[in-house]
Design an enzyme around this catalytic site. Structure first.
Site, PDB file in Angstrom:
ATOM      1  CB  THR A 243      41.988  53.090  13.801  1.00 16.19           C
ATOM      2  OG1 THR A 243      41.103  52.864  14.905  1.00 16.19           O
ATOM      3  CG2 THR A 243      41.202  53.154  12.511  1.00 16.19           C
ATOM      4  CG  ASP A 244      42.721  50.496  18.835  1.00 12.57           C
ATOM      5  OD1 ASP A 244      42.121  51.550  18.562  1.00 12.57           O
ATOM      6  OD2 ASP A 244      42.229  49.596  19.543  1.00 12.57           O
TER       7      ASP A 244
ATOM      8  CB  SER B  25      44.861  46.801  14.948  1.00  9.79           C
ATOM      9  OG  SER B  25      44.635  47.924  15.742  1.00  9.79           O
TER      10      SER B  25
ATOM     11  CB  THR C 152      36.520  49.406  13.859  1.00  5.26           C
ATOM     12  OG1 THR C 152      36.915  49.225  15.216  1.00  5.26           O
ATOM     13  CG2 THR C 152      35.155  50.077  13.825  1.00  5.26           C
TER      14      THR C 152
HETATM   15  N1  ASP Z   1      40.060  48.156  18.312  1.00  7.00           N
HETATM   16  C1  ASP Z   1      39.952  48.363  16.887  1.00  7.00           C
HETATM   17  C2  ASP Z   1      41.234  47.883  16.246  1.00  7.00           C
HETATM   18  O1  ASP Z   1      42.221  48.566  16.296  1.00  7.00           O
HETATM   19  C3  ASP Z   1      39.694  49.801  16.616  1.00  7.00           C
HETATM   20  C4  ASP Z   1      39.559  50.193  15.169  1.00  7.00           C
HETATM   21  O2  ASP Z   1      39.733  49.434  14.252  1.00  7.00           O
HETATM   22  O3  ASP Z   1      39.230  51.379  14.941  1.00  7.00           O
HETATM   23  O4  ASP Z   1      41.265  46.831  15.700  1.00  7.00           O
END
Ligand code: ASP
Length: 328
Positions: A92-93, A59, A13
């Site tokens: 973040t995932d 991710s 993200t």
């Molecule tokens: N779906 C995203 C990821 O993990 C969420 C994020 O980056 O916050 O790549």
């Protein structure tokens, strides 16, 4: 002299693009690392930076093959006198899983800092720029050395061992849970208050040289009426299992019987909990001595999986693996 920080950008993200101002309905991993860096006005006076677009992924699509390749790349870059520290931008995932893998696998004392963002770069009050700026600042600091892999997020500094995602969309999504944060960031200044006593990075026993792939580990999630056959099926297709039990890592009598049977057949099984905080201590809640299981301590099922994958590259002996769960 200015420190030289090497950035490996992997997407997420933090590099997300959507409708101007909106926080949802965006595409992850679109902007190149140069675009992320160009939005940081104080960067040039803080550190020299080299950015590499390693990947452009959500991710959730990170794989163990990517972990192995990135770990080798970081370890070889860390041998060079040119670079003083490293930053990884990451969705973040699954950030907590990658962070713990690198914490266990890298063999450097140089700072390695992971960050991401909850809002895409095009959102009102995007959180990525400050997170990235502070990640570079931390990687360039003397204070960060020797702490293993660190995560910077929302002005907090976390150990890779303790960090997890604790909120699905708000900007304080990253937390250290019961273990809290190691310190705080104010602009580019890190202030540490704690250090982890666990082994990591330069003191790791895990050696990836020559390793083409890691042993496979599945997580079995316990719930009311959970069928024990799932354990047998997973054990057939994986080298080890992590059970996310309820409460203290507790499961039904039927699951307990099946776990005991699989352990007796030589399947390494780690007993973790689906509860976010607390710990599964050895022989607390259930008897690991009796069942042949390994207790996860404070590691979440996802982190326990990472450690078990690395541990199984060295041994299948439950007593030895239990020692690793106490040390790392
Ligand atoms: N779906 C995203 C990821 O993990 C969420 C994020 O980056 O916050 O790549």
């Amino acid at each position: 002299m200015q420190k030289h920080i090497y950035i490996l950008a992997t997407g997420g993200t933090i590099a997300g693009v959507g409708e101007a101002g909106a926080t949802e309905g965006y595409a992850s991993g679109v902007l190149p690392v140069e675009a992320l860096l160009s939005g940081l006005p104080r960067l040039p006076r803080m550190a020299e930076v080299t950015g590499e677009q390693y990947a452009s992924l959500n991710s959730d699509d990170i794989t163990q093959a990517i972990w192995l390749d990135m770990a080798r790349r970081l370890d070889s870059l860390a041998l060079s006198d040119r670079y003083d520290g490293f930053v990884i931008t990451h969705g973040t995932d699954t950030l907590e899983e990658s962070a713990y893998f690198f914490h266990l696998a890298l063999r450097t004392d140089k700072p390695v800092v992971i960050t991401g963002a909850m809002r895409p770069a095009t959102a009102t009050s995007a959180d990525g720029p400050l997170n990235l700026y502070q990640a570079v600042a931390l990687a360039a600091s003397e204070e960060a050395r020797g702490h293993g892999v660190l995560v910077v997020f929302n002005e907090g500094i976390y150990s890779a061992r303790d960090v997890r995602k604790g909120n699905t969309f708000r900007t304080h999504a990253i937390t250290g849970g019961d273990m809290g944060s190691l310190g705080l960031m104010r602009d580019e200044r890190p202030v540490f208050y704690h250090a982890s006593l666990k082994r990591h990075t330069a003191r790791t026993c895990f050696d990836l040289s020559g390793v083409e792939s890691l042993p496979t580990v599945a997580i079995a999630y316990f719930h009311v009426d959970a069928q024990p056959d799932i354990l047998t099926q997973l054990a057939r297709t994986h080298d080890g299992l992590v059970v996310a039990g309820a409460g203290d890592g507790i499961v039904s009598l039927r699951w307990e019987a099946r776990m005991r049977q699989l352990c007796a057949q030589g399947v390494p099984i780690v007993r973790a909990t689906r509860v976010p905080d607390g710990a599964v201590f050895r022989n607390a809640g259930m008897s690991d001595d009796d069942m042949g299981t390994i207790a996860a301590d404070t590691l979440s099922p996802e982190k326990a999986r990472v450690l078990l994958m690395l541990a199984l590259g060295r041994t299948r002996n439950p007593a030895e693996i239990q020692q690793m769960f106490l040390q790392y």
